[in-house]
Every structure is written in structure tokens, then in C-alpha cells.
Design a protein around this motif. Structure first.
Motif, PDB file in Angstrom:
ATOM      1  N   ARG A 179       0.779  -1.115  -0.078  1.00 47.54           N
ATOM      2  CA  ARG A 179      -0.037   0.045   0.010  1.00 47.54           C
ATOM      3  C   ARG A 179       0.783   1.052  -0.092  1.00 47.54           C
ATOM      4  NH1 ARG A 179      -5.077   0.041   2.902  1.00 47.54           N
ATOM      5  NH2 ARG A 179      -4.690   2.175   3.188  1.00 47.54           N
ATOM      6  N   PRO A 180       0.628   2.385  -0.713  1.00 48.26           N
ATOM      7  CA  PRO A 180       1.424   3.455  -0.735  1.00 48.26           C
ATOM      8  C   PRO A 180       1.606   4.297   0.425  1.00 48.26           C
ATOM      9  CG  PRO A 180      -0.645   3.766  -2.041  1.00 48.26           C
ATOM     10  CD  PRO A 180      -0.540   2.311  -1.819  1.00 48.26           C
ATOM     11  N   ASP A 181       0.728   4.033   1.353  1.00 44.92           N
ATOM     12  CA  ASP A 181       0.560   4.661   2.693  1.00 44.92           C
ATOM     13  C   ASP A 181       1.226   3.877   3.886  1.00 44.92           C
ATOM     14  OD1 ASP A 181      -1.582   2.946   2.405  1.00 44.92           O
ATOM     15  OD2 ASP A 181      -2.997   4.042   3.807  1.00 44.92           O
ATOM     16  N   ALA A 182       1.837   2.577   3.369  1.00 44.48           N
ATOM     17  CA  ALA A 182       2.524   1.828   4.378  1.00 44.48           C
ATOM     18  C   ALA A 182       4.064   2.251   4.047  1.00 44.48           C
ATOM     19  CB  ALA A 182       2.504   0.578   3.895  1.00 44.48           C
ATOM     20  N   GLN A 183       4.810   2.371   5.240  1.00 45.05           N
ATOM     21  CA  GLN A 183       6.314   2.781   5.225  1.00 45.05           C
ATOM     22  C   GLN A 183       6.876   1.537   4.937  1.00 45.05           C
ATOM     23  OE1 GLN A 183       5.962   4.513   9.326  1.00 45.05           O
ATOM     24  NE2 GLN A 183       7.055   6.082   8.391  1.00 45.05           N
ATOM     25  N   ALA A 184       6.392   0.249   5.126  1.00 49.08           N
ATOM     26  CA  ALA A 184       6.937  -0.956   4.843  1.00 49.08           C
ATOM     27  C   ALA A 184       6.113  -2.053   4.566  1.00 49.08           C
ATOM     28  CB  ALA A 184       8.168  -1.285   5.907  1.00 49.08           C
ATOM     29  N   LEU A 185       6.511  -3.263   4.092  1.00 51.08           N
ATOM     30  CA  LEU A 185       5.708  -4.100   3.987  1.00 51.08           C
ATOM     31  C   LEU A 185       6.327  -5.351   4.854  1.00 51.08           C
ATOM     32  CD1 LEU A 185       3.263  -5.737   2.430  1.00 51.08           C
ATOM     33  CD2 LEU A 185       5.192  -6.662   1.001  1.00 51.08           C
TER      34      LEU A 185
END
Length: 245
Positions: free
Chosen positions: A176-182
């Protein structure tokens, strides 16, 4: 400099070859001991898998190697106990082993803190009900999950058969673009060999179960003895090893 020995208690067999693959790069002696039980991703079975009796078996198997630290290398077999239960699990493990101990669930928390992460996406291999418990565990430690997806795979054995291209697809499809990491939370999944590819595809840090488990073991013994290891991802690309538990 003495090479530290770190012990990992690993359930059954799936992706344990990630550990020797990483050992030469991090400059540590990584020893894996196997305990056995059902490999179902289901709450009752996971509670049994992470029980004190099972973990004691792992400690006994690792004793010959005299590890300086031990990590329970199973995400679902730790977070399924909830935040307090997982902490008690680690406390008991350390008491039995007589050395510092942790688990993969806490490895994710500590790694996220080391990278300053506040928001993450989770791409889980587990069924939804189990994956939801991981989200709750992260939230209890101040990490906000902006998206959680589940592949709904019932067994660790099946997860261990995923090819690199399938792991890449899991990551790309569930970022997700609003996640800083996966975050990809299953030690049954081979990920050590594809970390640079995953991070290049997403343009952000990717934390995977075996990666953070190895990092956590190194954290417990004071950090890696060698230089940064960028092939193991952003987490290993600088000296972000010292983070308080």
C-alpha cells in the motif's frame, strides 16, 4: 573476534535453508534445531506448537552448540498467544535456556522500531483469522497496520513450496502506498534470497520472517560482527541493530 553462535528453534521443515544461506553474510554461526507438530495454521495447533514443552525440546537440542542466544523462529506460534502470553513465552524460554531469548513476533516489533516505522502493510500467508492476530499483536506494540491481506494457505509445508516469483507477486500485489514498509510474517516462506528484489520492486523496506528472526538473534548478542549486509535488505544495510526491547 569470536564468531557468535545463535540458536533457532524452527518448527518442522519448510524454509530453514534461509539460515545457512544468511550465515556467511552476517558472520555468525546460526544453528537450527527442529521441533515437530502439526503444521496447520490454526489457533489450537499453533498454541500446542509454541508450548513450553515443545520449546524445551528445542533448547535441549541446541545445548550442544552452546548458543549465546536463542530465538523461537515461528511468528504464528508466538503471536497466537497474544502480547502478554508471547512475552511470557519468551521469558520462560530464556529461563530454560539460560541465555537471552526472543521470538519472531518480537523480532518484527523490534525491527520496525529500529527502522522508525509507524505504518505498515501486512501480506500474510495464513488464513484470515490467524493473520488478524498478527495485526492485533503489532497494534499492541504501537505499529499501525494500514492494510492486511491473507493468502489463506493452511499449512507451513505449502508455504515452503512458494517459488521466488510467487513471493514477489505476494509482495507487489499487497503493498500500500501509505505503508512505510511491507511485512511478510511466515518463517515457512523462503525470502532471504529475494529481499533486494522485493525492496527494489516496492521502493521501500520489506521485513520478512526469517530475515527479522536472524536480525533479532544478532541483536541479542550485541549486533553483527561484520560490515552491513545490504543483500539482506534495508534492515541489514546499516548498523540499525541496537534497539531496546
Amino acid at each position: 573476534m569470536t564468531t557468535p553462535t545463535i540458536g533457532f528453534i524452527y518448527p518442522d521443515h519448510a524454509a530453514e535453508d534461509d539460515y545457512p544461506r544468511a550465515a556467511a553474510s552476517v558472520g555468525a554461526d546460526l544453528r537450527v534445531a527442529h521441533i515437530y507438530g502439526t503444521d496447520l495454521h490454526a489457533v489450537p495447533e499453533l498454541l500446542e506448537l509454541g508450548s513450553p514443552a515443545k520449546l524445551r525440546e528445542g533448547v535441549e537440542l541446541l545445548a550442544v552448540h552452546e548458543p549465546a542466544a536463542i530465538v523461537w523462529a515461528c511468528t504464528s506460534g508466538s503471536f497466537v498467544y497474544g502480547p502478554e502470553g508471547a512475552r511470557e513465552q519468551v521469558r520462560e524460554l530464556a529461563e530454560v535456556a539460560g541465555v537471552p531469548a526472543s521470538s519472531t513476533s518480537f523480532a518484527f516489533v523490534h525491527a520496525a522500531r529500529a527502522l522508525g516505522l509507524e505504518t505498515v502493510a501486512v501480506a500474510a500467508s495464513y488464513p484470515d483469522d490467524v493473520a488478524a492476530l498478527f495485526v492485533e499483536f503489532l497494534a499492541a506494540h504501537g505499529i499501525r497496520v494500514v492494510s492486511m491481506t491473507s493468502a489463506g494457505i493452511d499449512t507451513a509445508a505449502e508455504v515452503g513450496t512458494l517459488a521466488p516469483a510467487q513471493v514477489r507477486r505476494l509482495a507487489v500485489d499487497n503493498d500500500r502506498p501509505d505503508a512505510q514498509a511491507l511485512l511478510i510474517p511466515d518463517t515457512a516462506m523462503h525470502t532471504v534470497g529475494v529481499l533486494p528484489e522485493l525492496e527494489a520492486a516496492l521502493g521501500k523496506p520489506v521485513l520478512t520472517a526469517n530475515q527479522v528472526t536472524i536480525w533479532e538473534g544478532l541483536r541479542l548478542v550485541g549486533g553483527p560482527p561484520g560490515p552491513p549486509v545490504p543483500e539482506l535488505g534495508t534492515l541489514f544495510s546499516d548498523r540499525r541493530i541496537h534497539v531496546s526491547a
